[in-house]
Design a protein around this motif. Sequence first.
Motif, PDB file in Angstrom:
ATOM      1  N   ASP A 125       0.930  -1.375  -0.453  1.00 24.03           N
ATOM      2  CA  ASP A 125       0.154   0.167  -0.188  1.00 24.03           C
ATOM      3  C   ASP A 125       0.760   1.608   0.184  1.00 24.03           C
ATOM      4  O   ASP A 125       2.380   1.135   0.959  1.00 24.03           O
ATOM      5  N   ASN A 195      -1.032  -9.866  -0.580  1.00 23.43           N
ATOM      6  CA  ASN A 195      -1.934  -9.807  -1.906  1.00 23.43           C
ATOM      7  C   ASN A 195      -0.878 -10.201  -3.312  1.00 23.43           C
ATOM      8  O   ASN A 195       0.108 -10.722  -3.416  1.00 23.43           O
ATOM      9  N   ARG A 321      -7.440   8.036  -5.313  1.00 27.03           N
ATOM     10  CA  ARG A 321      -6.778   8.013  -3.771  1.00 27.03           C
ATOM     11  C   ARG A 321      -8.041   9.057  -3.150  1.00 27.03           C
ATOM     12  O   ARG A 321      -7.056  10.280  -2.760  1.00 27.03           O
ATOM     13  N   ARG A 344      -5.050  -1.629   2.764  1.00 30.19           N
ATOM     14  CA  ARG A 344      -5.244  -0.700   1.824  1.00 30.19           C
ATOM     15  C   ARG A 344      -6.580  -0.180   1.851  1.00 30.19           C
ATOM     16  O   ARG A 344      -7.153   0.859   1.843  1.00 30.19           O
TER      17      ARG A 344
END
Length: 464
Positions: A125, A195, A321, A344
């Motif tokens: 992240d 991930n 974001r 995240r």
Amino acid sequence: MDSRVEAFFDSVKGKRVTFCGIGGSNLPLISLFQEKGAVVSARDRRTREALGKTGDDLEARGVALHLGETYLQNLDEDIIFRTPGMKFTLPDLDAARARGAAVTSEMELFFDLCPCKIYAVTGSDGKTTTTTIVSEFLKAAGKKVHLGGNIGRPLLPEIERVAPDDVAVVELSSFQLISMRRSPDVAVVTNLSPNHLDIHKDMQEYIDAKKNIFLHQNAFGRTVLNADNSITAGFAPEVRGQLYTFSRRGRCAYGAWVDEAGRILLSQGKDDTYVMDASEIKIPGAINVENYLAAICAVWGDVPIDIIRVVARNFGGVEHRAELVRELDGVKWYNDSIGTSPTRTARGTLSLYDRKIILIAGGYDKKIPYDDLGPVIVGKVKTLVLMGATGPKIEAAVKAAPAYEEGSPKILHARSMEEAVAICRAEAQAGDIVSLSPASASFDLYANFAERGNHFKRLVNALK
């Protein structure tokens, strides 16, 4: 032009070069290697019909195409470029290496040929934001910056224009790093959590790929690690050059940290240097404080403190974001499509707001666990709108959370982004916050998170 670059391109004249994967980082390289006199072909699992105009353009330029399920058959070229998402250990690539072919990638070759200092960032992240902050610091300090890598722009096509006094700032994914045998001058690992387990054989392979960002440094390199993340903190004994760490929890002997008063300090042994207050950072959230701590460590000694402060006060963040799309009838709509993993979303969107929000989540399943996300959603979300393959997994994690009660959060399901936005429009009241932060990849419906975020923004901006 650097002599190594010139010599390399002289060496490819007449060589047969193929590119496995038609798109992204490889398309500009196809043009470049044709210009340099290579005999170029391209390979892709997609059909000729699916390639459309891209296929038309390549064939018009004399690029031989190998397409469909058998696209890797007869892989007999001299130089083979794999696209980052292609597994490095495919039997076809192993066989090509065994017979003496050069199997490489755009980023590997850029690292081999780059004449200037390279700053590189990886992590689960925050890596795109941290990469961008590093580039903003260096640009503000007067450097010519070549920004690229996983952030979306291949750098090898501009290698002939890179001067020794320039700097390259690169975001690297685990797919790019898995085959890297050269590390940057400055390596940053923001954090690590499960991930991409749909691609990597297991978590250890994912971790080992990330380590390549610093394992090949020499004594003059610098590695920046997150002291608050157990995995990255465990990398410290393997660092070969200068080690900087960063933390929001306590002092770092060498590195950047936040004290109890919210001040960011950079320590070198016994000496503490005040940099700025964490509250001066324009983009919100604890994860962005960490991103700045990492970036400060990366550029320390190259960028003056006053420039660091100016960038922190003015940099508004990266698209997709926690991006405010619009406010309509007292409801704020945010696009956090970069939320492609549970951590995240938890550390991003769900850490930012002082009230329970309406959350759109779910998407492509990367085979990573959602157990830890469930309790966070229970504490931070009042209405949860789920879609995609991971929707049921997220719902199960929420209902398994100790504090979950029926209807808190309210859980709804959507079959498309259009339906999800319509549900949120009906559910939201003045004062509410709606955020798209899927905690999942986008590949079930979209090519990438940016395409997903742009679709969401178009739908939100069309609301009346």
